[in-house]
Design a protein around this motif. Structure first.
Motif, PDB file in Angstrom:
ATOM      1  N   GLY A  47       0.805  -1.262  -0.112  1.00  0.00           N
ATOM      2  CA  GLY A  47       0.125   0.032   0.077  1.00  0.00           C
ATOM      3  C   GLY A  47       0.942   1.210   0.172  1.00  0.00           C
ATOM      4  N   ILE A  48       0.234   2.482  -0.150  1.00  0.00           N
ATOM      5  CA  ILE A  48       1.055   3.860  -0.090  1.00  0.00           C
ATOM      6  C   ILE A  48       0.274   4.652   0.776  1.00  0.00           C
ATOM      7  CG2 ILE A  48       1.436   5.775  -1.765  1.00  0.00           C
ATOM      8  CD1 ILE A  48       1.527   3.588  -3.809  1.00  0.00           C
ATOM      9  N   LEU A  49       1.086   5.343   1.609  1.00  0.00           N
ATOM     10  CA  LEU A  49       0.614   6.297   2.381  1.00  0.00           C
ATOM     11  C   LEU A  49       1.427   7.492   2.067  1.00  0.00           C
ATOM     12  CD1 LEU A  49      -1.227   7.422   4.736  1.00  0.00           C
ATOM     13  CD2 LEU A  49       0.225   6.181   6.050  1.00  0.00           C
ATOM     14  N   ASP A  50       0.924   8.675   1.856  1.00  0.00           N
ATOM     15  CA  ASP A  50       1.721  10.030   1.643  1.00  0.00           C
ATOM     16  C   ASP A  50       1.584  10.796   2.975  1.00  0.00           C
ATOM     17  OD1 ASP A  50       2.288  12.813   1.366  1.00  0.00           O
ATOM     18  OD2 ASP A  50       1.782  12.545  -1.081  1.00  0.00           O
ATOM     19  N   LEU A  51       2.764  10.570   3.599  1.00  0.00           N
ATOM     20  CA  LEU A  51       2.915  11.113   5.254  1.00  0.00           C
ATOM     21  C   LEU A  51       2.462  12.476   4.984  1.00  0.00           C
ATOM     22  CD1 LEU A  51       5.914   9.424   6.384  1.00  0.00           C
ATOM     23  CD2 LEU A  51       3.645   8.704   6.717  1.00  0.00           C
ATOM     24  N   SER A  52       2.712  13.342   4.365  1.00  0.00           N
ATOM     25  CA  SER A  52       2.618  14.760   4.411  1.00  0.00           C
ATOM     26  C   SER A  52       1.063  15.214   3.879  1.00  0.00           C
ATOM     27  CB  SER A  52       3.556  15.742   3.180  1.00  0.00           C
ATOM     28  OG  SER A  52       4.967  15.506   3.702  1.00  0.00           O
ATOM     29  N   LYS A  53       0.751  14.574   2.913  1.00  0.00           N
ATOM     30  CA  LYS A  53      -0.681  14.798   2.276  1.00  0.00           C
ATOM     31  C   LYS A  53      -1.665  14.394   3.404  1.00  0.00           C
ATOM     32  CE  LYS A  53      -3.847  13.703  -1.475  1.00  0.00           C
ATOM     33  NZ  LYS A  53      -3.747  12.751  -2.719  1.00  0.00           N
ATOM     34  N   GLU A  54      -1.463  13.376   3.965  1.00  0.00           N
ATOM     35  CA  GLU A  54      -2.444  12.505   4.858  1.00  0.00           C
ATOM     36  C   GLU A  54      -2.354  13.510   6.320  1.00  0.00           C
ATOM     37  OE1 GLU A  54      -4.822  10.648   4.147  1.00  0.00           O
ATOM     38  OE2 GLU A  54      -4.205  10.418   2.169  1.00  0.00           O
ATOM     39  N   ARG A  55      -1.303  14.211   6.403  1.00  0.00           N
ATOM     40  CA  ARG A  55      -0.800  14.828   7.870  1.00  0.00           C
ATOM     41  C   ARG A  55      -0.712  13.716   8.839  1.00  0.00           C
ATOM     42  NH1 ARG A  55      -3.271  20.696   8.422  1.00  0.00           N
ATOM     43  NH2 ARG A  55      -1.989  20.338  10.291  1.00  0.00           N
ATOM     44  N   SER A  74       4.698   3.562  14.844  1.00  0.00           N
ATOM     45  CA  SER A  74       3.401   3.538  14.389  1.00  0.00           C
ATOM     46  C   SER A  74       3.162   4.719  13.684  1.00  0.00           C
ATOM     47  CB  SER A  74       2.438   3.584  15.703  1.00  0.00           C
ATOM     48  OG  SER A  74       2.496   2.382  16.465  1.00  0.00           O
ATOM     49  N   ILE A  75       2.383   4.462  12.628  1.00  0.00           N
ATOM     50  CA  ILE A  75       2.067   5.776  11.683  1.00  0.00           C
ATOM     51  C   ILE A  75       0.544   5.911  11.663  1.00  0.00           C
ATOM     52  CG2 ILE A  75       2.091   6.681   9.096  1.00  0.00           C
ATOM     53  CD1 ILE A  75       4.635   5.142   8.657  1.00  0.00           C
ATOM     54  N   THR A  81      -4.184   4.264  13.782  1.00  0.00           N
ATOM     55  CA  THR A  81      -2.962   3.540  13.345  1.00  0.00           C
ATOM     56  C   THR A  81      -3.234   2.843  11.801  1.00  0.00           C
ATOM     57  OG1 THR A  81      -2.039   3.005  15.421  1.00  0.00           O
ATOM     58  CG2 THR A  81      -1.106   1.801  13.655  1.00  0.00           C
ATOM     59  N   GLN A  82      -2.279   3.409  11.233  1.00  0.00           N
ATOM     60  CA  GLN A  82      -2.666   2.864   9.398  1.00  0.00           C
ATOM     61  C   GLN A  82      -1.495   1.840   9.236  1.00  0.00           C
ATOM     62  OE1 GLN A  82      -4.970   3.834   7.314  1.00  0.00           O
ATOM     63  NE2 GLN A  82      -5.663   4.942   9.108  1.00  0.00           N
ATOM     64  N   TRP A  83      -0.383   2.157   9.932  1.00  0.00           N
ATOM     65  CA  TRP A  83       1.073   1.216   9.766  1.00  0.00           C
ATOM     66  C   TRP A  83       1.618   0.911  10.920  1.00  0.00           C
ATOM     67  CZ3 TRP A  83       1.827  -0.676   4.742  1.00  0.00           C
ATOM     68  CH2 TRP A  83       1.259  -0.117   3.615  1.00  0.00           C
ATOM     69  N   LYS A  84       2.222  -0.327  11.159  1.00  0.00           N
ATOM     70  CA  LYS A  84       3.213  -0.422  12.165  1.00  0.00           C
ATOM     71  C   LYS A  84       4.461  -1.216  11.590  1.00  0.00           C
ATOM     72  CE  LYS A  84       1.446  -0.584  16.781  1.00  0.00           C
ATOM     73  NZ  LYS A  84       1.374  -1.174  17.831  1.00  0.00           N
ATOM     74  N   PHE A  85       5.631  -0.626  11.838  1.00  0.00           N
ATOM     75  CA  PHE A  85       6.929  -1.075  11.435  1.00  0.00           C
ATOM     76  C   PHE A  85       7.531  -1.764  12.551  1.00  0.00           C
ATOM     77  CE2 PHE A  85       5.598   1.874   8.106  1.00  0.00           C
ATOM     78  CZ  PHE A  85       5.674   1.119   7.158  1.00  0.00           C
ATOM     79  N   ALA A  86       8.414  -2.839  12.450  1.00  0.00           N
ATOM     80  CA  ALA A  86       9.079  -3.356  13.394  1.00  0.00           C
ATOM     81  C   ALA A  86      10.698  -3.521  13.148  1.00  0.00           C
ATOM     82  CB  ALA A  86       8.579  -4.930  13.884  1.00  0.00           C
TER      83      ALA A  86
END
Length: 100
Positions: A47-55, A74-75, A81-86
């Motif tokens: 998937g894709i998430l634009d961090l700036s655009k989505e604030r 966590s993003i 929460t949309q994403w979690k990275f380990a």
């Protein structure tokens, strides 16, 4: 009295045999579905998430119950929460946190 006891034992044995068969069937279904649980390759975007655009906000978080390590980011977008990275280490997690 003995015939009654014998009948009770036969019924218990039959019930146990049915439970064993139910367990076998469940394991067979689980084993046949294991191929579907394989993770996608690292080359395949999920998937894709634009961090700036989505604030979006990024923060260090505790690993969730299935996380392979306790070093997680966590993003979140709108507090969800949309994403979690380990990460393998605290240092690597902090590098990513600073970058994001």
């Amino acid at each position: 009295a003995i015939s009654s006891l014998k009948k009770g034992i036969e019924q218990a044995a039959l019930a146990a045999e049915q439970q064993i068969q139910t367990a076998r069937d469940g394991l067979s279904r689980l084993a046949s579905g294991m191929d579907k649980l394989k993770s996608p390759s690292g080359d395949t975007p999920r998937g894709i998430l634009d961090l700036s655009k989505e604030r979006a906000s990024v923060s260090a978080s505790m690993g969730h119950s299935g996380a392979p390590t306790p070093f997680c980011l966590s993003i979140k977008v709108k507090s969800l929460t949309q994403w979690k990275f380990a990460f393998d280490s605290h240092g690597m997690m902090m590098e990513w946190l600073a970058t994001l």
